[in-house]
Motif scaffolding. Structure first.
Motif, mmCIF file in Angstrom:
data_model
loop_
_atom_site.group_PDB
_atom_site.id
_atom_site.type_symbol
_atom_site.label_atom_id
_atom_site.label_comp_id
_atom_site.label_asym_id
_atom_site.label_seq_id
_atom_site.Cartn_x
_atom_site.Cartn_y
_atom_site.Cartn_z
ATOM 1 N N ARG A 220 0.829 -1.201 0.000
ATOM 2 C CA ARG A 220 0.000 0.000 0.000
ATOM 3 C C ARG A 220 0.868 1.258 0.000
ATOM 4 N N VAL A 221 1.997 1.222 0.686
ATOM 5 C CA VAL A 221 2.918 2.365 0.670
ATOM 6 C C VAL A 221 3.385 2.637 -0.756
ATOM 7 N N ARG A 222 3.797 1.600 -1.450
ATOM 8 C CA ARG A 222 4.270 1.776 -2.830
ATOM 9 C C ARG A 222 3.160 2.311 -3.724
ATOM 10 N N GLU A 223 1.957 1.768 -3.555
ATOM 11 C CA GLU A 223 0.827 2.214 -4.372
ATOM 12 C C GLU A 223 0.506 3.684 -4.132
ATOM 13 N N LEU A 224 0.499 4.089 -2.858
ATOM 14 C CA LEU A 224 0.180 5.484 -2.544
ATOM 15 C C LEU A 224 1.275 6.434 -3.000
ATOM 16 N N PHE A 225 2.525 6.020 -2.895
ATOM 17 C CA PHE A 225 3.616 6.870 -3.369
ATOM 18 C C PHE A 225 3.509 7.111 -4.873
ATOM 19 N N ARG A 226 3.076 6.094 -5.603
ATOM 20 C CA ARG A 226 3.018 6.232 -7.059
ATOM 21 C C ARG A 226 1.793 7.011 -7.528
ATOM 22 N N THR A 227 0.719 7.028 -6.725
ATOM 23 C CA THR A 227 -0.501 7.738 -7.133
ATOM 24 C C THR A 227 -0.583 9.145 -6.545
ATOM 25 N N ALA A 228 0.026 9.370 -5.393
ATOM 26 C CA ALA A 228 -0.037 10.693 -4.761
ATOM 27 C C ALA A 228 0.971 11.630 -5.423
ATOM 28 N N ARG A 229 0.564 12.851 -5.652
ATOM 29 C CA ARG A 229 1.441 13.802 -6.340
ATOM 30 C C ARG A 229 2.347 14.562 -5.372
ATOM 31 N N ARG A 230 1.755 15.109 -4.336
ATOM 32 C CA ARG A 230 2.553 15.966 -3.471
ATOM 33 C C ARG A 230 2.539 15.524 -2.013
ATOM 34 N N ALA A 231 2.081 14.349 -1.754
ATOM 35 C CA ALA A 231 2.000 13.886 -0.369
ATOM 36 C C ALA A 231 3.391 13.672 0.210
ATOM 37 N N GLU A 232 3.541 14.062 1.463
ATOM 38 C CA GLU A 232 4.804 13.857 2.157
ATOM 39 C C GLU A 232 4.926 12.389 2.586
ATOM 40 N N PRO A 233 6.175 11.890 2.742
ATOM 41 C CA PRO A 233 6.363 10.482 3.146
ATOM 42 C C PRO A 233 5.615 10.114 4.419
ATOM 43 N N GLU A 234 5.613 11.009 5.422
ATOM 44 C CA GLU A 234 4.919 10.688 6.672
ATOM 45 C C GLU A 234 3.429 10.503 6.429
#
Length: 320
Positions: A220-234
């Motif tokens: 889920r982390v990988r999926e959200l990183f690839r779909t989110a544009r400006r979200a911070e890692p935290e």
């Protein structure tokens, strides 16, 4: 089926200082317990006497276990040999906690003869099938092989995660797996419950169960990183934990129910396996939520670490 709202925003990472601190205390405490008290190795690792008994009529293993306990053989391990008329009885002749056993300094045959007198007094149809002796050297080899197996499994999982995700995920998984394994062993050092091959098998199962939870969160982390544009890692890591929280709790809950049923209805032969799994499920679930993601954050995981390689890469640009 959802227990928690997948779109909830519980700030688990705000507790990272406390969760990592508690995890560190548990880890160091477990190491200290293992170093000072050690594990109470069972017959599989220490050596002892194996007695196989057959009965003319069906017999309950629990009844035989109670008979031996009343005679002073409190730690005898009684198991069925695939039926209701044949049993295996394992004894530790040098176990100081069993006063009758500690007085038995003779051969395995002499100990078997003593045990048979006890069994035949309760059930005259008991007959001795065979007697065997497991030396401490064989037990030591089993113990060493078990340690190697656990290490091999943990590092194999790390290599798999390195290939599937990224090196930071592999390192975070390695740290949490070592934590979960050591804390589980620390529980056995604290309680001094028998540590035998069945418990060792459950420790390996705990390692596999724990990493399964973490892979779900990592996906889920990988999926959200690839779909989110400006979200911070935290924010991404926190959302990943919240999105998978229901799945994590449901899986842990129903696996725990199965292990509880095994503990209450499976008999003493599987108590060690069930207890280890119950404790390991609790530790593995907590580490998936409160340890692995904070470790990823502190190691600086970011969106670019998980994005597919594009043709902007000079090496790819030179290819036809």
């Amino acid at each position: 089926m959802e227990i928690f709202n997948p779109h909830s925003n519980i700030h688990f990472l705000n507790l990272r200082k406390y969760s990592i601190g508690i995890a560190l205390v548990l880890f160091l405490g477990s190491v200290a317990l293992i170093a000072t008290r050690g594990l109470n190795y069972g017959l599989d690792f220490t050596g002892g006497v194996l007695v196989e008994v057959s009965y003319a009529k069906p017999i309950d293993a629990g009844a035989v276990r109670d008979t031996l306990a009343k005679a002073g053989y409190e730690h005898a391990l009684v198991q069925s040999l695939g039926g209701t008329r044949e049993l295996s009885i394992r004894l530790q002749p040098h176990n100081a906690t069993d006063k009758n056993l500690s007085q038995q300094q003779g051969t395995a045959d002499q100990l078997a003869a003593t045990v048979m007198k006890v069994l035949q007094a309760a059930r005259p149809d008991a007959t001795l099938k065979r007697t065997d002796f497991v030396g401490p050297q064989v037990g030591s080899e089993l113990r060493n092989d078990g340690i190697v197996a656990v290490i091999f499994v943990i590092f194999g999982i790390m290599i798999y995660l390195w290939a599937r995700f990224e090196k930071r995920f592999a390192v975070a998984a390695l740290i949490t797996e070592v934590h979960d394994t050591v804390v589980t062993l620390g529980f056995y050092a604290l309680t001094q419950r028998d540590f035998d091959l069945t418990v060792l098998a459950s420790v390996l199962a705990v390692v596999g169960y724990s990493i399964n939870d973490k892979v779900v969160v990592f996906d889920r982390v990988r999926e959200l990183f690839r779909t989110a544009r400006r979200a911070e890692p935290e924010e991404v890591l926190n959302r990943a934990i919240n999105n998978t929280l229901s799945r994590t709790i449901i899986t842990s809950l129903f696996t725990g129910i199965a292990m509880a049923a095994l503990f209450f209805f499976g008999g003493p032969a599987v108590h060690g396996f069930a207890i280890t799994m119950l404790f390991g499920i609790l530790i593995g679930t907590l580490s998936s939520i409160f340890i692995s993601s904070p470790l990823l954050l502190w190691m600086g995981v970011s969106k670019k670490d998980l994005m597919p390689v594009t043709k902007d890469n000079p090496e790819l640009a030179r290819r036809p």
